[in-house]
Structures are given as structure tokens and as C-alpha cells.
Design an enzyme around this catalytic site. Structure first.
Site, short mmCIF file in Angstrom:
data_model
loop_
_atom_site.label_atom_id
_atom_site.label_comp_id
_atom_site.label_asym_id
_atom_site.label_seq_id
_atom_site.Cartn_x
_atom_site.Cartn_y
_atom_site.Cartn_z
N LYS A 95 58.70 -19.65 15.17
CA LYS A 95 58.59 -18.28 14.85
C LYS A 95 57.60 -17.69 15.87
O LYS A 95 56.49 -17.35 15.91
CB LYS A 95 57.65 -18.60 13.58
CG LYS A 95 58.31 -18.97 12.29
CD LYS A 95 57.57 -18.96 11.20
CE LYS A 95 58.49 -19.66 10.06
NZ LYS A 95 57.60 -19.84 8.84
N ARG A 104 46.88 -2.67 31.79
CA ARG A 104 47.23 -2.81 30.12
C ARG A 104 48.08 -4.10 30.17
O ARG A 104 47.81 -4.68 29.16
CB ARG A 104 47.96 -1.61 29.82
CG ARG A 104 48.17 -1.63 28.20
CD ARG A 104 46.99 -1.43 27.42
NE ARG A 104 46.47 -2.78 26.96
CZ ARG A 104 45.29 -2.87 26.51
NH1 ARG A 104 44.38 -2.03 26.57
NH2 ARG A 104 44.68 -3.97 26.20
#
Length: 288
Positions: A144, A107
Site C-alpha cells: 500500500k 520544497r
């Protein structure tokens, strides 16, 4: 595959990511309860990581690092490289190793490849769209970014064919409207940065009449904020090569070509790192 970024500790990132998933330090944590209860300790898996959509690849060396951290003896073959543009259905990586280890790392490895490839893919889309308006304009990212992932997200931007703006608050001054409000004017804000010996100085302007005061005070780079293409063209004419020019704000895939065609040196797009969707990348294992 080797992987190194300035200021980025790969080993610490791998450890902390896996520790978070395993619940290290939490009551009852420190293990993959599913794999340890279902998979025999000596079982082995072979797997293939592939892309389900056309993407620009980023993050494969990190995926390898996750798998090797839990199974140093696993066999991994990278079939493509970061920065490659691949078609849907392309195999990216083959791996064979301890089944428990590979499943525990799966994962985390997929998350980073999906996230970084999503950024690289969006960056490439914007570069391609920008080229319809200008062959000389350069696409930039912004600050950002997700906390803790800036170095990796900006790496992914580069894999997509764009370049990085400043890496943080430390490597350039960026004077924006709130700085100007405190300093009193664009010119005064730039002068203060110049007198402090800061280089380079980037200054945001949202009106044409702010350009000359910013340049007179010593700005090296003008961020032309939320200007329409015709206003950008006039701004470029007024600057006349005395500073770099950057179109920023309101830029999307539909508008970037026209803004780039105005003659600016750069277009910056925050959404490259802020809101790029994850790439659809999967990993299928079979026992061996």
C-alpha cells in the site's frame, strides 16, 4: 552522503521532481519565478533543517541530492543519520550555498524528508508497541504505497525498525481471497502456484479450516487475516512451525501487542506507508 537503492534511479527521481515543480515543458514554465524575480543571482544563504517534533529520521540523503542538483558547490553538513530517533528541536542538517538554488530545491527536499520521516516515525511507534507483546515478532509493511515512491517508502519503513514484505508482484506469490475464488479453493490456488515453480508462496487464510489445505499444497507463509488473538494462538498451534505465520488486518497501536503475543512470526500493517502523517520538519534560511 551517498544513497543507493536497488531498482531506484536517484538522478531521474531528482530531475523529474524538480521538473514538475518548475513546470518544465509547460508554457511559461521552466523557472522559479519567485526566486528569480526577488533574489539576486549571486546572493547566498545559510540554513538549518530541524525537527519540530520527536521523530525517526529518514530522507536526509535525498534532501542533500536535491540541493546539490541545483548548486553542486553548496556546503552541506548532516548532523544526524537516517534511522536516528531525535527529540523535538533537533537540528538535522546545515547548508550554505546559492540562495536561488537552495530556495528552488527547498520544497522538494522538505517534502521527501517530511514524508519519509513520517513513515519511519510511525514504523518505530508500531515496533515499540509490538515489543510489549513479543520480542521475537517482526513488523512488516505492505504494497500500500504511493505510485512511484515504493522503494523510498519501504526504505523509510526499514529506518523505523520494521522489515519489508514483498517488494511487488514479482518476488513472491500472495494468494488472497479473489485468487481463491477463481481457483476454487485455497488448496487448488496454492497447488497451481507450486506447480508453476513459484517460491515463496504466501497464502491468506481467514478460517482455521483453511490452514491444513494450504500447508498440504505447499504454502510457505500463511497470512492470518483479521483473526482475534485467541484465534491466532490456535492458528499458530495448528501450523506448528511448518510455515511462517503473519497476523494481518485490524492491527493498530492498541491491538498489535496482543496479536504479536499470540506467537505469530510477523505482524503486517498497511498504514505504515498508506497513511503515515508527515513529520513536522522545517528549514530556515538567513542571508550570508
Amino acid at each position: 552522503m551517498t544513497f543507493s537503492l536497488s531498482g531506484f534511479d536517484l538522478s531521474a527521481f531528482i530531475r523529474s521532481t524538480l521538473d514538475e515543480d518548475l513546470g518544465v515543458g509547460l508554457e511559461g514554465g521552466g523557472l522559479d519565478v519567485t526566486s528569480e524575480s526577488v533574489i539576486p543571482a549571486d546572493a547566498r544563504f545559510a540554513g538549518v533543517m530541524d525537527s519540530r517534533d520527536p521523530i525517526t529520521v529518514a530522507g536526509l540523503p535525498l534532501a542533500e541530492a536535491f540541493f546539490r542538483h541545483l548548486d553542486p558547490d553548496c556546503v552541506i553538513e548532516a548532523l544526524v543519520s537516517d534511522g536516528d530517533r531525535v527529540a523535538a528541536g533537533t537540528d538535522l542538517m546545515r547548508l550554505t550555498g546559492n540562495a536561488r538554488a537552495l530556495l528552488t530545491a527547498e520544497r522538494s527536499a522538505l517534502n521527501i524528508v517530511q514524508h519519509l520521516s513520517g513513515i519511519a516515525t510511525m514504523a518505530r511507534e508500531y515496533v515499540d508497541a509490538m515489543r510489549k507483546g513479543s520480542l521475537t515478532c517482526t513488523l512488516l509493511d505492505t504494497r500500500k504505497t504511493l505510485p512511484g515512491l515504493r522503494a523510498l517508502e519501504k526504505y523509510a519503513v526499514r529506518q523505523g525498525g520494521a522489515q519489508n514484505h514483498r517488494m511487488g508482484l514479482w518476488d513472491a506469490a500472495m494468494i488472497k481471497d479473489n485468487h481463491v475464488a477463481v481457483a476454487g479453493s485455497v488448496g487448488e490456488a496454492v497447488r497451481r502456484a507450486r506447480d508453476a515453480g513459484v517460491k515463496p508462496i504466501i497464502c491468506e487464510v481467514d478460517r482455521l479450516d483453511q490452514i491444513e489445505p494450504a500447508l498440504d499444497a505447499g504454502a510457505h507463509h500463511l497470512l492470518l487475516d483479521n483473526m482475534a488473538p485467541d484465534v491466532l494462538r490456535e492458528a499458530v498451534r495448528l501450523v506448528a512451525g511448518r510455515a511462517a505465520t503473519e497476523a494481518s488486518g485490524g492491527i493498530n497501536l492498541e491491538t498489535i501487542a496482543a496479536k504479536a503475543a499470540s506467537g505469530v512470526d510477523y505482524c503486517s500493517v498497511g498504514r505504515l506507508t498508506q497513511s503515515a502523517p508527515a513529520a513536522d520538519v522545517g528549514l530556515d534560511f538567513t542571508p550570508v
